[in-house]
Design a protein around this motif. Structure first.
Motif, PDB file in Angstrom:
ATOM      1  N   LYS A  33       0.931  -1.065   0.085  1.00 25.42           N
ATOM      2  CA  LYS A  33       0.070   0.041  -0.055  1.00 25.42           C
ATOM      3  C   LYS A  33       0.630   1.437   0.114  1.00 25.42           C
ATOM      4  O   LYS A  33       2.166   1.178   0.337  1.00 25.42           O
ATOM      5  CB  LYS A  33      -1.117  -0.043   1.197  1.00 25.42           C
ATOM      6  N   THR A  35      -0.260   4.251   1.336  1.00 25.91           N
ATOM      7  CA  THR A  35      -0.730   5.119   2.291  1.00 25.91           C
ATOM      8  C   THR A  35      -0.929   4.315   3.474  1.00 25.91           C
ATOM      9  O   THR A  35      -0.786   3.115   3.510  1.00 25.91           O
ATOM     10  CB  THR A  35      -2.226   5.812   1.755  1.00 25.91           C
ATOM     11  N   ILE A  36      -1.175   4.934   4.736  1.00 21.90           N
ATOM     12  CA  ILE A  36      -1.266   4.626   6.021  1.00 21.90           C
ATOM     13  C   ILE A  36      -2.568   3.700   6.105  1.00 21.90           C
ATOM     14  O   ILE A  36      -2.141   2.579   6.516  1.00 21.90           O
ATOM     15  CB  ILE A  36      -1.224   5.619   7.329  1.00 21.90           C
ATOM     16  N   ALA A  37      -3.332   4.151   5.536  1.00 23.73           N
ATOM     17  CA  ALA A  37      -4.710   3.138   5.483  1.00 23.73           C
ATOM     18  C   ALA A  37      -5.300   3.118   4.143  1.00 23.73           C
ATOM     19  O   ALA A  37      -5.480   4.043   3.485  1.00 23.73           O
ATOM     20  CB  ALA A  37      -5.600   3.856   6.404  1.00 23.73           C
ATOM     21  N   ASP A  39      -7.804   2.594   1.688  1.00 22.18           N
ATOM     22  CA  ASP A  39      -9.288   2.613   1.524  1.00 22.18           C
ATOM     23  C   ASP A  39      -9.672   2.651   0.127  1.00 22.18           C
ATOM     24  O   ASP A  39     -11.073   2.960  -0.072  1.00 22.18           O
ATOM     25  CB  ASP A  39      -9.942   3.862   2.201  1.00 22.18           C
ATOM     26  N   CYS A  43      -4.713   2.710  -3.724  1.00 25.60           N
ATOM     27  CA  CYS A  43      -3.671   2.704  -2.685  1.00 25.60           C
ATOM     28  C   CYS A  43      -3.171   1.569  -2.456  1.00 25.60           C
ATOM     29  O   CYS A  43      -1.978   1.580  -2.011  1.00 25.60           O
ATOM     30  CB  CYS A  43      -4.440   2.960  -1.527  1.00 25.60           C
TER      31      CYS A  43
END
Length: 52
Positions: A33, A35-37, A39, A43
């Motif tokens: 991924k 990004t951190i999360a 969604d 990503c």
């Protein structure tokens, strides 16, 4: 390399793409991924990609 019928792939620029069908030839791939999360689908990427 034999294709893995469990991993579909349309990235023909990848070293592990089965040129006859839209499958990957790896036994296992690594999904990463950006990004951190994660969604959204944007990503994430196939971390196993290698240019031909």
């Amino acid at each position: 390399m034999n294709r893995n019928n469990s991993i579909g792939c349309t990235v023909c620029e990848c070293k592990f793409h089965d040129n006859n069908k839209n499958f990957c030839t790896l036994e296992r791939i690594n999904v990463v991924k950006h990004t951190i999360a994660a969604d959204t689908v944007e990503c994430t990427d196939c971390g196993s990609f290698q240019k031909k």
